[in-house]
Design an enzyme around this catalytic site. Structure first.
Site, short mmCIF file in Angstrom:
data_model
loop_
_atom_site.label_atom_id
_atom_site.label_comp_id
_atom_site.label_asym_id
_atom_site.label_seq_id
_atom_site.Cartn_x
_atom_site.Cartn_y
_atom_site.Cartn_z
N GLY A 247 0.79 -1.22 0.00
CA GLY A 247 0.00 0.00 0.00
C GLY A 247 0.83 1.27 0.00
CB SER A 248 -0.24 4.72 -0.85
OG SER A 248 -1.32 4.79 0.07
N GLY B 295 0.22 -1.24 6.33
CA GLY B 295 -0.87 -0.28 6.47
C GLY B 295 -2.17 -1.00 6.81
CB ALA B 296 -4.84 -1.00 8.58
CG ASP B 297 -7.89 -1.14 3.52
OD1 ASP B 297 -7.39 -0.27 2.79
OD2 ASP B 297 -7.70 -2.35 3.35
CD GLU C 228 -1.63 -6.60 2.91
OE1 GLU C 228 -1.31 -5.62 2.23
OE2 GLU C 228 -2.78 -6.76 3.35
N GLY D 48 -6.71 -5.35 3.03
CA GLY D 48 -6.98 -6.04 1.78
C GLY D 48 -7.47 -5.15 0.66
#
Length: 224
Positions: free
Chosen positions: A30-31, A86-88, A107, A99
């Site tokens: 992720g970013s 990271g995480a959403d 992950e 995810g």
């Protein structure tokens, strides 16, 4: 660079300072992780930092190689010292939804393999209760429609994630079902229910796994 990108860069650089010489490091996706990888690459070049990384996705592997981070795999490493990802969503108990980048299976492997699992997010990802972000579930392509139907009995209408009008294929050759539960008051229970369905590979629920959560908000970084 907009404000959100500045926060991602700040928490990524903060997390990179937790990596010490000689460590085996799980590299998330992720970013936000991109900035952490960039920072580790600078420490390798400028300070002679010696580490080895295991990437959670093909994209992460590319970023790591560009940054000059030596990569390895689990044929050479039994345990990781630290994994940074990271995480959403992150809830009040530091349970996670991950995810959004379709790399949740790998992950979760590198998270479980690590002594320390550090999550880096900006303030927009911090929530009281999980569920506003649709829960990604990795499934076998074979009979994915049936798997989706079984998941729907738990209280959502799953949709298969698409890329260029075809189902998106993960790095593992599977599909992703995005499951909009809206509110997940009991993530551990839901995780077990979904994983009991034949055809499910893994869910994006990470329960009791994060040891540290680093959050970036305007003019501040704090540990949650």
């Amino acid at each position: 660079m907009n404000e959100q990108d500045k926060l991602k860069k700040a928490v990524g650089e903060k997390a990179a300072t937790m990596v010490k010489d000689g460590m085996k490091v799980g590299l998330g996706s992720g970013s936000t992780v991109y900035w952490m990888i960039r920072s580790l690459g600078e420490r390798i070049q400028q300070d002679g930092l010696k580490i080895e990384g295991i990437p959670s996705s093909n994209q992460t592997a590319t970023w790591a190689e560009e940054a000059g981070i030596p990569l390895t795999d689990f044929s050479n490493v039994k345990e990781l010292d630290i994994t940074i990802d990271g995480a959403d969503e992150v809830d009040a108990n530091n349970h996670l939804i991950k995810g959004g980048g379709a790399a949740l299976f790998r992950e979760k492997i590198i998270a479980q393999a690590a002594k320390e699992f550090v999550i880096i997010v900006d303030q927009s990802k911090v929530v009281e209760t999980l569920g506003e972000f649709s829960l990604p579930v990795e499934v076998l392509p074979f009979s994915w429609q049936r798997t989706a139907n079984e998941i729907s009995k738990l209280g959502c209408v799953p949709t298969v994630r698409v890329h260029e009008e075809e189902p998106l294929v993960t790095d593992n050759g599977n599909y992703i079902l995005d499951c909009p539960f809206k509110v997940i008051p009991h993530p551990d229970k839901l995780n077990k229910e979904i994983k009991s369905i034949v055809g499910v590979i893994e869910t994006g629920l990470f329960i009791d796994m994060a040891t540290t959560v680093i959050v970036g908000e305007k003019d501040n970084i704090y540990i949650k």
